[in-house]
Design an enzyme around this catalytic site. Structure first.
Site, PDB file in Angstrom:
ATOM      1  CB  SER A   1      -2.116 -10.139   1.048  1.00 50.84           C
ATOM      2  OG  SER A   1      -3.468 -10.265   1.447  1.00 50.84           O
TER       3      SER A   1
ATOM      4  CG  ASP B   1      -5.951  -6.793  -5.531  1.00 50.31           C
ATOM      5  OD1 ASP B   1      -6.495  -7.826  -5.139  1.00 50.31           O
ATOM      6  OD2 ASP B   1      -5.203  -6.100  -4.794  1.00 50.31           O
TER       7      ASP B   1
ATOM      8  CD  GLN C   1      -9.208  -3.701  -6.960  1.00 51.05           C
ATOM      9  OE1 GLN C   1      -9.958  -4.282  -6.209  1.00 51.05           O
ATOM     10  NE2 GLN C   1      -8.158  -3.060  -6.529  1.00 51.05           N
TER      11      GLN C   1
ATOM     12  NE  ARG D   1      -9.219 -11.552   2.519  1.00 48.36           N
ATOM     13  CZ  ARG D   1      -9.733 -10.757   1.582  1.00 48.36           C
ATOM     14  NH1 ARG D   1      -8.998 -10.403   0.549  1.00 48.36           N
ATOM     15  NH2 ARG D   1     -10.973 -10.324   1.674  1.00 48.36           N
TER      16      ARG D   1
ATOM     17  CG  HIS E   1      -1.875  -1.049   1.376  1.00 48.57           C
ATOM     18  ND1 HIS E   1      -1.774  -2.032   2.329  1.00 48.57           N
ATOM     19  CD2 HIS E   1      -3.013  -1.311   0.696  1.00 48.57           C
ATOM     20  CE1 HIS E   1      -2.817  -2.858   2.232  1.00 48.57           C
ATOM     21  NE2 HIS E   1      -3.568  -2.450   1.246  1.00 48.57           N
TER      22      HIS E   1
ATOM     23  CD  GLN F   1     -13.833  -4.475  -2.012  1.00 48.95           C
ATOM     24  OE1 GLN F   1     -14.051  -3.305  -2.330  1.00 48.95           O
ATOM     25  NE2 GLN F   1     -12.635  -5.015  -2.085  1.00 48.95           N
TER      26      GLN F   1
END
Ligand code: AMP
Length: 281
Positions: A185, A150, A153, A187, A37, A61
Site C-alpha cells: 500500500s 480494495d 471498491q 500508505r 500497481h 475520496q
C-alpha cells in the site's frame, strides 16, 4: 511512453487509438506506485493493446480529516515504473481540470456503499465512483483493472458499470503482498520498519481466519474473536475499525461462513488506517 496532462488531449488520443482498431486498458491509480500497481498494469497489458495508467490523488475520496495533504507522491519515479511495466500512456490530470469550480455532478452507488468502508468513510465511494466514471469517459477503455486489495471498491464499480451501461470489462487482480505478507500500500510508507512489522497483524489475523475455516470452523463470531486476539497480541496499540464476514458478490453480512465468504478488516495503527481482506471459502 506518452505523458498526457490535458483532458482534451487524452480524449483525442483515446479516439485515435480506437480508430486504429486497437483496444485500451485503463489502470487508475493515486500514484506512489508499488509492485501491486505494476501487477495491474501487466495484467492490463495482457488484455488490451494500449495501456493507459492514470495518476490522480482524488481529493473527492478523502474526508477533511484524512491524509490528502500528506499522501505520498513521486511523479518522476512513477513515470519510470509505469513505463517499465509496459504502459504506453500516463495520464496525469490536474485537480482543477477534473473538478472545476462549478463542478456539481456526482455518481453514487446506493446500497453497496453503506457497509464496511462506507460506514467509516461515508463520502469515500461517491468520490471513487465519480472519478472512475470521469476517467472512463475521458479514456474510453475496453478493459479496466482494479485490485482485490480494495475489494469493496471493485464490487461497487462493477455495480456502477452495470447500472450505467459502461461497455467495459472490469478485471479484479490479486493482492500483491510484501515478503512477510503485508499487503502493499502506498500508505505503508508512513511506517518505521518496526511499525511495519506490527502492521503484519492484519495478515496474521486473516491467516488465522483462513486456517480456522479450513479446520471446520464456520461461526464468524468465534473467528472474529480469535482475529481480535491475534491483532492485539501482535500490535497492542492497534484499533480495529471493523472485522466483517460478507458474501463475496453481494457484500451481505454472514453469521456463518459459506461458499464465497470474504473476510475484510480495517485497522488503525500508528495513525495510519490499513485495510485488507481474504477469501475464506
Ligand atoms: P491506489 O493508488 O491505492 O488508489 O490503488 C490503485 C489501484 O491499485 C486500485 O485498484 C487498488 O486496488 C490497486 N492496489 C493497491 N494496492 C494493491 C496491492 N497490494 N495489490 C494489488 N493491487 C493493489
Amino acid at each position: 511512453m506518452k505523458i498526457i496532462r490535458s483532458i482534451k488531449q487524452m480524449q483525442r488520443v483515446a479516439r485515435e487509438i480506437a480508430a486504429k482498431g486497437q483496444t485500451i486498458g485503463l489502470v487508475p491509480t493515486m500514484g506512489f506506485l508499488h509492485e501491486g500497481h505494476l501487477s495491474l498494469i501487466r495484467k492490463a497489458k495482457k488484455e488490451a493493446d494500449i495501456v493507459i495508467t492514470s495518476i490522480f490523488v482524488n481529493p473527492a475520496q478523502f474526508a477533511p480529516t484524512e491524509d490528502l495533504d500528506k499522501y505520498p507522491r513521486d511523479e518522476k519515479g512513477d513515470i519510470k515504473r509505469i513505463g517499465s511495466a509496459g504502459s504506453e500512456i500516463v495520464f496525469i490530470p490536474k485537480a482543477a481540470d477534473i473538478y472545476p469550480d462549478d463542478f456539481q455532478t456526482w455518481v453514487t452507488v446506493a446500497d453497496l456503499t453503506q457497509t464496511l468502508e462506507g460506514e467509516s468513510r461515508p463520502t469515500h465511494f461517491r468520490g471513487v465512483t465519480t472519478i472512475v466514471a470521469k476517467l472512463f469517459n475521458i479514456t474510453r477503455p475496453d478493459v479496466a483493472v482494479f485490485g482485490m486489495k480494495d475489494y469493496q471498491q471493485a464490487v461497487v464499480l462493477k455495480q456502477m458499470l452495470r447500472d450505467l451501461g459502461f461497455p467495459i470489462k472490469l478485471i479484479i487482480a490479486p493482492t500483491v503482498r510484501e515478503k512477510g505478507g503485508l499487503a502493499m500500500s502506498s500508505r505503508n510508507k508512513y511506517f518505521t520498519p518496526e511499525q511495519r512489522r506490527e502492521a503484519l497483524c492484519l495478515y496474521y489475523a486473516l491467516r488465522t481466519a483462513k486456517a480456522m475455516v479450513k479446520s471446520g470452523e464456520t461461526n464468524c463470531r468465534r473467528i472474529e474473536k480469535e482475529m481480535r486476539a491475534v491483532i492485539s497480541g501482535h500490535c497492542p496499540t492497534a484499533k480495529i475499525d471493523y472485522i466483517a464476514f460478507t458474501d463475496l458478490n453481494t457484500l451481505k453480512p454472514l453469521e456463518k461462513t459459506a461458499q464465497n465468504t470474504i473476510c475484510s478488516l480495517a485497522v488503525r495503527l500508528f495513525k495510519v488506517r490499513l485495510i485488507d481482506n481474504m477469501k475464506l471459502s
